[in-house]
Design a protein around this motif. Structure first.
Motif, short mmCIF file in Angstrom:
data_model
loop_
_atom_site.label_atom_id
_atom_site.label_comp_id
_atom_site.label_asym_id
_atom_site.label_seq_id
_atom_site.Cartn_x
_atom_site.Cartn_y
_atom_site.Cartn_z
N GLN A 68 -26.55 -16.39 -3.75
CA GLN A 68 -27.80 -15.73 -4.14
C GLN A 68 -27.86 -14.32 -3.56
N ALA A 69 -27.46 -14.18 -2.31
CA ALA A 69 -27.48 -12.86 -1.67
C ALA A 69 -26.54 -11.91 -2.39
N THR A 70 -25.38 -12.40 -2.79
CA THR A 70 -24.42 -11.56 -3.50
C THR A 70 -24.98 -11.11 -4.84
N LYS A 71 -25.64 -12.02 -5.53
CA LYS A 71 -26.24 -11.68 -6.82
C LYS A 71 -27.34 -10.62 -6.64
N GLN A 72 -28.17 -10.80 -5.62
CA GLN A 72 -29.23 -9.82 -5.37
C GLN A 72 -28.65 -8.47 -4.97
N ALA A 73 -27.59 -8.48 -4.19
CA ALA A 73 -26.96 -7.21 -3.79
C ALA A 73 -26.42 -6.49 -5.01
N GLN A 74 -25.81 -7.22 -5.92
CA GLN A 74 -25.29 -6.62 -7.15
C GLN A 74 -26.43 -6.04 -7.98
N GLU A 75 -27.54 -6.75 -8.08
CA GLU A 75 -28.69 -6.25 -8.84
C GLU A 75 -29.24 -4.98 -8.21
N ARG A 76 -29.31 -4.96 -6.87
CA ARG A 76 -29.79 -3.75 -6.19
C ARG A 76 -28.87 -2.58 -6.43
N ARG A 77 -27.56 -2.81 -6.40
CA ARG A 77 -26.60 -1.73 -6.67
C ARG A 77 -26.75 -1.20 -8.08
N GLU A 78 -26.87 -2.11 -9.04
CA GLU A 78 -27.04 -1.69 -10.43
C GLU A 78 -28.32 -0.90 -10.61
N ALA A 79 -29.41 -1.34 -9.99
CA ALA A 79 -30.68 -0.65 -10.10
C ALA A 79 -30.60 0.73 -9.44
N ARG A 80 -29.95 0.81 -8.27
CA ARG A 80 -29.80 2.09 -7.59
C ARG A 80 -28.97 3.05 -8.44
N ASP A 81 -27.88 2.55 -9.03
CA ASP A 81 -27.05 3.39 -9.88
C ASP A 81 -27.83 3.89 -11.09
N MET A 82 -28.66 3.02 -11.64
CA MET A 82 -29.49 3.41 -12.79
C MET A 82 -30.43 4.54 -12.39
N ARG A 83 -31.09 4.41 -11.24
CA ARG A 83 -32.02 5.46 -10.80
C ARG A 83 -31.28 6.77 -10.53
N ASP A 88 -29.56 13.02 -14.91
CA ASP A 88 -29.82 13.35 -16.31
C ASP A 88 -31.14 14.10 -16.45
N SER A 89 -32.14 13.68 -15.68
CA SER A 89 -33.44 14.33 -15.73
C SER A 89 -33.36 15.76 -15.21
N ARG A 90 -32.61 15.97 -14.14
CA ARG A 90 -32.43 17.34 -13.61
C ARG A 90 -31.77 18.23 -14.65
N ASP A 91 -30.73 17.71 -15.30
CA ASP A 91 -30.03 18.49 -16.31
C ASP A 91 -30.96 18.83 -17.48
N ALA A 92 -31.74 17.85 -17.91
CA ALA A 92 -32.67 18.08 -19.02
C ALA A 92 -33.73 19.10 -18.63
N LYS A 93 -34.22 19.04 -17.39
CA LYS A 93 -35.23 19.99 -16.94
C LYS A 93 -34.65 21.40 -16.91
N GLN A 94 -33.41 21.52 -16.44
CA GLN A 94 -32.79 22.84 -16.39
C GLN A 94 -32.63 23.42 -17.79
N GLU A 95 -32.19 22.57 -18.73
CA GLU A 95 -32.06 23.03 -20.12
C GLU A 95 -33.42 23.40 -20.69
N ASP A 105 -41.89 16.41 -18.60
CA ASP A 105 -40.75 15.70 -19.19
C ASP A 105 -39.86 15.13 -18.09
N HIS A 106 -39.66 15.90 -17.04
CA HIS A 106 -38.85 15.47 -15.90
C HIS A 106 -39.46 14.24 -15.24
N ARG A 107 -40.76 14.27 -15.03
CA ARG A 107 -41.46 13.12 -14.43
C ARG A 107 -41.35 11.88 -15.31
N ASP A 108 -41.55 12.09 -16.61
CA ASP A 108 -41.48 10.96 -17.55
C ASP A 108 -40.08 10.34 -17.56
N ALA A 109 -39.06 11.18 -17.55
CA ALA A 109 -37.68 10.67 -17.56
C ALA A 109 -37.38 9.88 -16.28
N LYS A 110 -37.85 10.39 -15.14
CA LYS A 110 -37.62 9.68 -13.89
C LYS A 110 -38.37 8.34 -13.88
#
Length: 80
Positions: A21-36, A42-49, A63-68
């Motif tokens: 269970q701990a391993t599964k939760q750790a994987q979910e946290r990593r995936e969520a962190r990577d997503m953020r 991507d949001s920084r790049d879009a804001k700069q453009e 737009d930057h806030r909404d994307a984040k």
């Protein structure tokens, strides 16, 4: 005697289930962190453009806030 054997068996089952269970939760946290993190970049790049275009800075900030926020929502969906 039976009670102690049962307790030992129950403890063994519990201890073997917790790491999985701990391993599964750790994987979910990593995936969520990577997503953020991906969303932030991507949001920084879009804001700069956006700021290089003819749109006002206030609109770019929103737009930057909404994307984040969308990235946070996706990360939350991954975790829960």
């Amino acid at each position: 005697m039976k009670k102690s054997v049962f307790m030992l068996l129950a403890a063994t089952v519990l201890l073997t289930a917790l790491p999985a269970q701990a391993t599964k939760q750790a994987q979910e946290r990593r995936e969520a962190r990577d997503m953020r993190q991906d969303t932030r970049q991507d949001s920084r790049d879009a804001k700069q453009e956006c700021r290089e275009g003819l749109v006002g800075n206030a609109d770019c900030r929103q737009d930057h806030r909404d994307a984040k926020q969308e990235g946070r929502d996706k990360a939350r969906d991954i975790k829960y």
